[in-house]
Design a protein around this motif. Sequence first.
Motif, short mmCIF file in Angstrom:
data_model
loop_
_atom_site.label_atom_id
_atom_site.label_comp_id
_atom_site.label_asym_id
_atom_site.label_seq_id
_atom_site.Cartn_x
_atom_site.Cartn_y
_atom_site.Cartn_z
N ALA A 14 0.34 -0.93 0.37
CA ALA A 14 -0.12 0.45 -0.29
C ALA A 14 1.06 1.10 0.03
CB ALA A 14 -1.03 0.20 1.58
N LEU A 15 1.94 1.72 1.13
CA LEU A 15 3.06 2.36 0.67
C LEU A 15 3.67 2.81 -0.27
CD1 LEU A 15 4.17 1.57 4.45
CD2 LEU A 15 2.67 3.81 3.34
N ALA A 16 3.91 1.46 -0.93
CA ALA A 16 4.61 1.32 -2.29
C ALA A 16 4.01 2.21 -3.65
CB ALA A 16 4.62 0.12 -3.21
N ARG A 17 2.45 1.75 -3.14
CA ARG A 17 1.16 2.35 -4.08
C ARG A 17 0.89 3.79 -3.71
NH1 ARG A 17 -1.53 -2.34 -3.73
NH2 ARG A 17 -2.55 -1.24 -1.87
N ALA A 18 0.71 4.35 -3.01
CA ALA A 18 1.01 5.79 -2.31
C ALA A 18 1.75 6.45 -2.14
CB ALA A 18 0.70 6.01 -0.96
N LEU A 19 3.20 5.74 -2.13
CA LEU A 19 4.75 7.02 -2.03
C LEU A 19 4.70 8.17 -3.42
CD1 LEU A 19 6.26 5.83 0.59
CD2 LEU A 19 5.03 7.73 1.27
N PRO A 20 4.92 7.23 -4.77
CA PRO A 20 4.73 6.57 -4.93
C PRO A 20 6.29 5.46 -5.34
CG PRO A 20 4.48 7.36 -7.16
CD PRO A 20 3.90 8.45 -5.80
N ASP A 21 6.69 4.04 -4.79
CA ASP A 21 8.10 4.06 -4.59
C ASP A 21 8.27 2.45 -4.34
OD1 ASP A 21 10.93 3.16 -4.07
OD2 ASP A 21 11.05 5.56 -4.62
N ASP A 22 8.69 1.49 -5.38
CA ASP A 22 9.11 0.53 -5.17
C ASP A 22 9.53 0.19 -3.41
OD1 ASP A 22 7.39 -0.49 -6.91
OD2 ASP A 22 9.85 -0.79 -8.32
N ASP A 23 10.44 0.86 -3.06
CA ASP A 23 10.28 1.14 -1.79
C ASP A 23 10.27 2.37 -0.85
OD1 ASP A 23 12.64 1.21 0.56
OD2 ASP A 23 14.40 0.95 -0.64
N PRO A 24 9.89 1.72 -0.14
CA PRO A 24 8.64 2.96 0.56
C PRO A 24 9.52 3.65 1.72
CG PRO A 24 7.68 0.33 1.11
CD PRO A 24 9.17 0.35 -0.42
N VAL A 25 10.27 2.26 1.94
CA VAL A 25 11.11 3.64 3.43
C VAL A 25 12.21 4.21 3.15
CG1 VAL A 25 12.93 2.63 5.28
CG2 VAL A 25 11.31 1.52 4.30
N ALA A 26 12.55 3.75 1.54
CA ALA A 26 13.78 5.05 0.60
C ALA A 26 12.87 5.99 0.63
CB ALA A 26 14.31 4.76 -0.55
N ALA A 27 11.97 6.13 0.27
CA ALA A 27 11.52 6.63 0.19
C ALA A 27 10.41 8.17 0.88
CB ALA A 27 9.79 6.26 -0.64
N LEU A 28 10.49 7.46 1.99
CA LEU A 28 10.38 7.65 3.27
C LEU A 28 11.21 9.20 3.39
CD1 LEU A 28 8.17 4.96 5.55
CD2 LEU A 28 7.05 7.03 4.76
N ASN A 29 12.74 8.59 3.75
CA ASN A 29 14.12 9.11 4.08
C ASN A 29 14.00 10.07 2.71
OD1 ASN A 29 15.34 7.81 6.07
ND2 ASN A 29 15.55 5.92 5.25
N SER A 30 13.58 9.93 1.83
CA SER A 30 13.83 11.07 0.70
C SER A 30 12.46 12.16 0.90
CB SER A 30 13.27 10.65 -1.00
OG SER A 30 13.35 11.03 -1.98
N LEU A 31 11.80 11.56 1.61
CA LEU A 31 10.34 13.12 1.67
C LEU A 31 11.27 13.73 2.87
CD1 LEU A 31 7.44 13.99 1.23
CD2 LEU A 31 6.79 11.56 2.56
N THR A 32 11.47 12.71 3.86
CA THR A 32 11.91 13.55 5.26
C THR A 32 13.18 14.54 4.55
OG1 THR A 32 11.71 11.78 6.56
CG2 THR A 32 13.12 13.13 6.93
N HIS A 33 13.95 13.94 3.87
CA HIS A 33 14.97 15.11 3.43
C HIS A 33 14.59 16.05 2.89
CE1 HIS A 33 17.56 12.13 5.23
NE2 HIS A 33 18.65 13.03 5.27
N ARG A 34 13.74 16.02 1.31
CA ARG A 34 13.30 17.16 0.92
C ARG A 34 12.36 18.10 1.62
NH1 ARG A 34 9.69 15.41 -3.87
NH2 ARG A 34 9.08 13.33 -2.32
N ILE A 35 11.97 17.92 2.78
CA ILE A 35 11.23 18.50 3.06
C ILE A 35 11.65 19.43 4.15
CG2 ILE A 35 8.81 17.05 1.81
CD1 ILE A 35 8.79 16.58 5.25
N GLY A 36 12.86 19.31 4.15
CA GLY A 36 13.56 19.71 5.56
C GLY A 36 13.69 19.46 6.75
N ALA A 37 12.90 18.03 7.46
CA ALA A 37 12.43 17.50 8.36
C ALA A 37 13.51 17.33 9.24
CB ALA A 37 11.43 16.79 8.81
N PRO A 38 13.48 17.03 10.44
CA PRO A 38 15.18 16.73 11.03
C PRO A 38 15.00 14.90 10.88
CG PRO A 38 13.45 17.26 13.13
CD PRO A 38 13.07 18.21 11.27
N HIS A 39 16.19 15.03 10.55
CA HIS A 39 16.04 12.77 10.95
C HIS A 39 17.32 12.04 11.62
CE1 HIS A 39 18.67 15.41 8.02
NE2 HIS A 39 19.53 14.43 7.92
N ARG A 40 17.74 13.27 12.56
CA ARG A 40 18.52 12.47 13.85
C ARG A 40 17.87 13.17 14.69
NH1 ARG A 40 22.77 14.71 9.79
NH2 ARG A 40 23.52 12.51 8.50
#
Length: 348
Positions: A280-306
Motif C-alpha cells: 500500500a505504501l509503495a502505491r501511495a508514495l509511489p516508490d517500490d522501496d517505501p522506506v527509501a521514499a520516506l527517507n527521501s521525503l524527510t530530507h526533501r522537506i527539510g524535516a529533522p532525521h536524527r
Amino acid sequence: MTFDSFVYDALPMRVVFGAGGIGQLPEEVRRLTLRRVLVLSTPEQRDLAERAWDLLGDSAVGIFDRARMHVPTDTVAAAEESAKELGADGCVAIGGGSTIGLGKALALRQGLPILAVPTTYAGSEMTPIWGITDNARKQTGRNRSVLPRTVVYDPDLTRSLPAGISATSGLNALAHAVEALYAPDVSPVIAAMAEQGVRDLAAALPAIGKNPADPAARAAALQGAWLCGACLGATTMGLHHKLCHVLGGKLDLPHAETHSVILPHVAAFNLPAAPRARAALARALPDDDPVAALNSLTHRIGAPHRLSALRVRESDLPAVVDEVLADPYANPRPVGRAELERLLAEAL
C-alpha cells in the motif's frame, strides 16, 4: 489488498471542511447547544483564539491561552480552574495537537464537549486518544468522551504555518497511516483511508515547502491529515507511536519532530513483516522501496532525521528502552531489547 475478517467500528464525528470554515464556528457551537464555551490556544496562537472569540460573541466566556506540549498536569489543572470559574459548558480548541490535547483532558476530567479547529496536521482531533504528562511520564488512553463532537477544517488557517512546522506536522500525520496499515485491527475502510492520506501528504508537503501559501497544497495536506488522523482513531498503534510517546514524555522532545525522525527507522524494522502495508505504501508514495521514499521525503522537506538534532544523548536511551519494554504496544514484528537498542542507535 484483501482481508479474511475484520471489524470496523465507526467513530461519531461531524466534519466541516473548506476554506473559510472558521466562519461557521457560531453555527456549529449552536448545533451542539453550547452557550458558554471556553476558547483554548497556545500563547503563540492567542490572536487566533481572539478571532474565534470575536466570531462566537456571547457564546464565548473566556480564553485560556496556556496550552503546552505533552499536556502537563499543571496546565490541565489551571485550565480546569478557569473553566469552573467561568461556568464553561464546552470548549473550542483552536490550534495544533497541544491545544486539542488540552481540550481532551478537560473532556476526560470535566465532561466538557469539544469543538476542534485544527491548524496543523497532527490528527489528534480525529481520535479518542488522550495523553497527560506527569513527572516526565506521559500517560495515554482511549476514551470516547474525549472525541471532539465537531471538527472544523479550514485550509486557510494553515497557510501561515511555517514550512518547517508543516513538514514535521505532516510526517506526524503520515505516521498514523503507516501504523494503521499494519495494525492488528485494520479494515478495508481504514486501509483505503490510510493509503489516500499518505498519497495526499506525500504530494502536498514538498509543494508547501516550495510555496507555503499554495492553497491547493494546503487543502490536500489538511485532507490527508484528516484521513490519517481518522486511521489513528480507529486502529491500534504500534512501535512507532510507543517510541514517540516515551521519547516525548521522558525527554520533553517536540512531538512532531520526534515522529519525523523515528518513522523511517520503525518502517524499516516493521515493513518486512507487513507485506500488505508495504504494498500500500509503495502505491501511495509511489516508490517500490517505501522506506527509501520516506527517507527521501524527510530530507526533501527539510524535516529533522536524527535524534541528536533534538539534543538526545546516547546516555538517554537505556531508560527509553526500559520504559518501552515495560508496556509494549501491539506490533507486527516482535521487538526486544537488542532490536530497540539498535533502532534507537541508528536514529540517534
